[in-house]
Design a protein around this motif. Structure first.
Motif, PDB file in Angstrom:
ATOM      1  N   LEU A 230       6.993   6.458   6.239  1.00 46.90           N
ATOM      2  CA  LEU A 230       8.186   7.281   6.031  1.00 46.90           C
ATOM      3  C   LEU A 230       8.045   8.639   6.699  1.00 46.90           C
ATOM      4  CD1 LEU A 230       8.966   6.378   2.336  1.00 46.90           C
ATOM      5  CD2 LEU A 230      10.450   5.954   4.281  1.00 46.90           C
ATOM      6  N   GLY A 231       6.856   9.179   6.674  1.00 48.43           N
ATOM      7  CA  GLY A 231       6.632  10.447   7.367  1.00 48.43           C
ATOM      8  C   GLY A 231       6.718  10.279   8.871  1.00 48.43           C
ATOM      9  N   ASP A 232       6.187   9.149   9.379  1.00 44.27           N
ATOM     10  CA  ASP A 232       6.196   8.916  10.826  1.00 44.27           C
ATOM     11  C   ASP A 232       7.610   8.795  11.377  1.00 44.27           C
ATOM     12  OD1 ASP A 232       3.461   8.977  10.888  1.00 44.27           O
ATOM     13  OD2 ASP A 232       3.202   6.789  10.912  1.00 44.27           O
ATOM     14  N   ILE A 233       8.464   8.020  10.697  1.00 43.43           N
ATOM     15  CA  ILE A 233       9.794   7.769  11.264  1.00 43.43           C
ATOM     16  C   ILE A 233      10.612   9.050  11.369  1.00 43.43           C
ATOM     17  CG2 ILE A 233       9.829   5.366  10.515  1.00 43.43           C
ATOM     18  CD1 ILE A 233      11.772   6.157   8.292  1.00 43.43           C
ATOM     19  N   ARG A 234      10.296  10.031  10.544  1.00 39.72           N
ATOM     20  CA  ARG A 234      11.018  11.310  10.645  1.00 39.72           C
ATOM     21  C   ARG A 234      10.678  12.027  11.941  1.00 39.72           C
ATOM     22  NH1 ARG A 234       9.985  14.329   5.075  1.00 39.72           N
ATOM     23  NH2 ARG A 234      11.330  15.877   6.055  1.00 39.72           N
ATOM     24  N   GLY A 235       9.504  11.734  12.486  1.00 37.48           N
ATOM     25  CA  GLY A 235       9.130  12.324  13.771  1.00 37.48           C
ATOM     26  C   GLY A 235       9.577  11.497  14.956  1.00 37.48           C
TER      27      GLY A 235
ATOM     28  N   VAL B 155      16.943   7.857  10.633  1.00 37.58           N
ATOM     29  CA  VAL B 155      15.980   7.847   9.538  1.00 37.58           C
ATOM     30  C   VAL B 155      16.648   7.398   8.242  1.00 37.58           C
ATOM     31  CG1 VAL B 155      14.540   9.313   8.063  1.00 37.58           C
ATOM     32  CG2 VAL B 155      14.434   9.561  10.542  1.00 37.58           C
ATOM     33  N   GLN B 156      17.848   7.911   7.973  1.00 34.73           N
ATOM     34  CA  GLN B 156      18.532   7.570   6.732  1.00 34.73           C
ATOM     35  C   GLN B 156      18.886   6.080   6.694  1.00 34.73           C
ATOM     36  OE1 GLN B 156      21.763  10.249   5.903  1.00 34.73           O
ATOM     37  NE2 GLN B 156      20.519  12.056   6.260  1.00 34.73           N
ATOM     38  N   VAL B 157      19.279   5.517   7.826  1.00 35.30           N
ATOM     39  CA  VAL B 157      19.577   4.084   7.883  1.00 35.30           C
ATOM     40  C   VAL B 157      18.311   3.272   7.620  1.00 35.30           C
ATOM     41  CG1 VAL B 157      20.278   2.189   9.399  1.00 35.30           C
ATOM     42  CG2 VAL B 157      21.547   4.338   9.429  1.00 35.30           C
ATOM     43  N   MET B 158      17.202   3.676   8.237  1.00 35.21           N
ATOM     44  CA  MET B 158      15.950   2.937   8.066  1.00 35.21           C
ATOM     45  C   MET B 158      15.445   3.051   6.628  1.00 35.21           C
ATOM     46  SD  MET B 158      14.001   3.761  11.679  1.00 35.21           S
ATOM     47  CE  MET B 158      12.646   2.622  11.365  1.00 35.21           C
TER      48      MET B 158
ATOM     49  N   SER C 280       0.832  -1.200   0.000  1.00 37.03           N
ATOM     50  CA  SER C 280       0.000   0.000   0.000  1.00 37.03           C
ATOM     51  C   SER C 280       0.863   1.245   0.000  1.00 37.03           C
ATOM     52  CB  SER C 280      -0.915   0.001   1.230  1.00 37.03           C
ATOM     53  OG  SER C 280      -1.504   1.264   1.403  1.00 37.03           O
ATOM     54  N   SER C 281       0.884   1.957  -1.106  1.00 35.74           N
ATOM     55  CA  SER C 281       1.711   3.156  -1.193  1.00 35.74           C
ATOM     56  C   SER C 281       1.326   4.214  -0.158  1.00 35.74           C
ATOM     57  CB  SER C 281       1.623   3.735  -2.609  1.00 35.74           C
ATOM     58  OG  SER C 281       2.410   4.891  -2.718  1.00 35.74           O
ATOM     59  N   PRO C 282       0.028   4.481   0.076  1.00 33.73           N
ATOM     60  CA  PRO C 282      -0.315   5.467   1.111  1.00 33.73           C
ATOM     61  C   PRO C 282       0.216   5.080   2.482  1.00 33.73           C
ATOM     62  CG  PRO C 282      -2.189   5.053  -0.304  1.00 33.73           C
ATOM     63  CD  PRO C 282      -1.151   4.022  -0.662  1.00 33.73           C
ATOM     64  N   ARG C 283       0.190   3.768   2.819  1.00 34.38           N
ATOM     65  CA  ARG C 283       0.688   3.364   4.125  1.00 34.38           C
ATOM     66  C   ARG C 283       2.196   3.544   4.210  1.00 34.38           C
ATOM     67  NH1 ARG C 283       0.358  -2.401   7.338  1.00 34.38           N
ATOM     68  NH2 ARG C 283       0.999  -1.551   9.338  1.00 34.38           N
ATOM     69  N   VAL C 284       2.893   3.222   3.121  1.00 38.82           N
ATOM     70  CA  VAL C 284       4.342   3.436   3.086  1.00 38.82           C
ATOM     71  C   VAL C 284       4.650   4.915   3.265  1.00 38.82           C
ATOM     72  CG1 VAL C 284       6.404   3.282   1.657  1.00 38.82           C
ATOM     73  CG2 VAL C 284       4.760   1.416   1.658  1.00 38.82           C
ATOM     74  N   ALA C 285       3.900   5.768   2.593  1.00 35.74           N
ATOM     75  CA  ALA C 285       4.119   7.210   2.709  1.00 35.74           C
ATOM     76  C   ALA C 285       3.937   7.666   4.144  1.00 35.74           C
ATOM     77  CB  ALA C 285       3.149   7.954   1.788  1.00 35.74           C
TER      78      ALA C 285
END
Length: 395
Positions: free
Chosen positions: A73-78, A85-88, A65-70
């Motif tokens: 990725l937004g969540d881990i930045r917070g 984040v870059q490693v993940m 699911s692209s929306p879930r991936v998006a």
């Protein structure tokens, strides 16, 4: 005591995040109390679980699911610092098959741009759908602009200074004499009775700074392993092309050769003009570059390649020897990147070194100094040795 207990719980919580769920849920304090994650740590734990406990490139975890991936990725930045984040992100590319999902523009907008992401996008380049292309270009432009800001001033200073030093001559025309340096160079010839210096050596500049003084050819292997080197080469190409005293060409190759010199003012155009992957024909690329050399003694050819030749290796070496024999300076960079020890063909590296083509890896921060050494016609191999960047000839 309360502070000590708090520190102990924090350490246990971090171990709980490292070890994951299931058995790690049994971690307890010295008092036997079970470690319970805070709400924020629970969110971090879920993000880590989605990545590291999901099947590789298959269903589950984030799924397709692209929306879930998006959102992920937004969540881990917070949840995590930038370095984590870059490693993940890098791990997610392989574990979750994000190379395909990165084709979706809504996800690209959530990703933290770095050179690793740029190399992924460049690798996808020609298969990115039209509706995602502008978003991908914006991500790439953000990173290349940051790299250019970091490297521009050092490159211009090193190259311009080297050109000025190299342009001095002992037989300048009268209007080109540098009197301050001429006097300093001849102080030992001071004549007290005449109260003057009788110069035995004149120092000056043979050319005006607006004239082209060097031809630089960047010949870049676009095989997949060279992705980071391609990114940095595009940035340096843009910086060098802005100098009027240098004429810069940028050539990329696999089994075909493409001249991207007309795109040099924009690294993004260069990067989306390459096609990472495929075979390698270094000999063919050198043949093209050799045809572009009009003044060998003023030409510096930088071959950026891991030297895994798919063409005729003997012919490649003969052509390199001919280029050096013509008076041109040739350098083989096994990598132009911040990454670790490169993988390369050690036999070809040793053979090139034997015919006067030093072969070594170079970081972007040292590249300007290397170019300065080449412009001044210093021994680039010796320069590399003094900077402890001579690469051992091992695969």
């Amino acid at each position: 005591m309360t502070h000590a207990n708090s520190d102990g719980r924090d350490r246990l919580s971090r171990w709980r995040l490292v070890l994951g769920g299931h058995g790690a849920d049994g971690i307890t304090t010295a008092e036997g109390q079970r470690v319970v994650l805070s709400a924020a740590d629970h969110l971090r734990d879920r993000a880590l679980e989605d990545l590291y406990e999901a099947p590789r490139k298959g269903p589950g975890g984030l799924g397709a699911s692209s929306p879930r991936v998006a959102r992920w990725l937004g969540d881990i930045r917070g949840y995590f610092p930038s370095t984590v984040v870059q490693v993940m992100q890098a791990d997610a590319m392989d574990r979750l098959g994000l190379r395909q999902l990165l084709l979706e523009p809504e996800m690209l907008r959530t990703v933290q741009p770095d050179i690793g992401l740029v190399t992924t996008l460049v690798g996808l380049g020609r298969v990115i759908p039209e509706h995602s292309r502008e978003t991908a270009r914006a991500v790439v432009r953000q990173v290349t602009s940051q790299l250019e800001d970091r490297l521009r001033s050092k490159t211009i200073q090193a190259v311009s200074g080297a050109l000025n030093r190299a342009a001095r001559t002992r037989r300048p025309r009268h209007q080109d004499i540098d009197w301050n340096r001429t006097i300093a160079a001849n102080l030992k010839h001071y004549q007290p009775e005449y109260r003057t210096v009788v110069p035995e050596r004149l120092v000056g500049y043979a050319r005006r700074s607006t004239e082209v003084q060097r031809e630089i050819i960047l010949c870049i292997d676009q095989s997949g392993s060279m992705a980071e080197s391609v990114v940095y080469s595009s940035v340096f190409g843009a910086v060098l092309s802005s100098l009027r005293s240098v004429r810069t060409r940028l050539v990329v190759f696999d089994t075909e050769v493409v001249d991207l010199s007309d795109e040099l003012d924009d690294p993004v155009d260069v990067l989306f003009g390459v096609q990472l992957g495929g075979g390698t024909d270094i000999n063919r690329a050198l043949a093209y570059c050799q045809e572009q050399i009009t003044d060998p003694t003023e030409t510096i050819l930088v071959l950026i390649s891991d030297l895994y030749e798919g063409g005729i290796a003997e012919e490649m070496l003969r052509r390199a020897a001919a280029i050096v024999g013509s008076g041109a300076t040739m350098i083989a960079l096994l990598a132009l990147s911040d990454s670790g020890h490169p993988t390369f063909d050690s036999n070809h590296a040793a053979a090139l070194a034997g015919i006067g083509v030093p072969a070594f890896a170079c970081t972007p921060d040292l590249f300007p100094e290397m170019m300065a050494a080449a412009i001044e016609r210093r021994d680039v191999g010796e320069w590399a040795a003094t900077h402890d960047i001579v690469t051992n000839h091992e695969d």
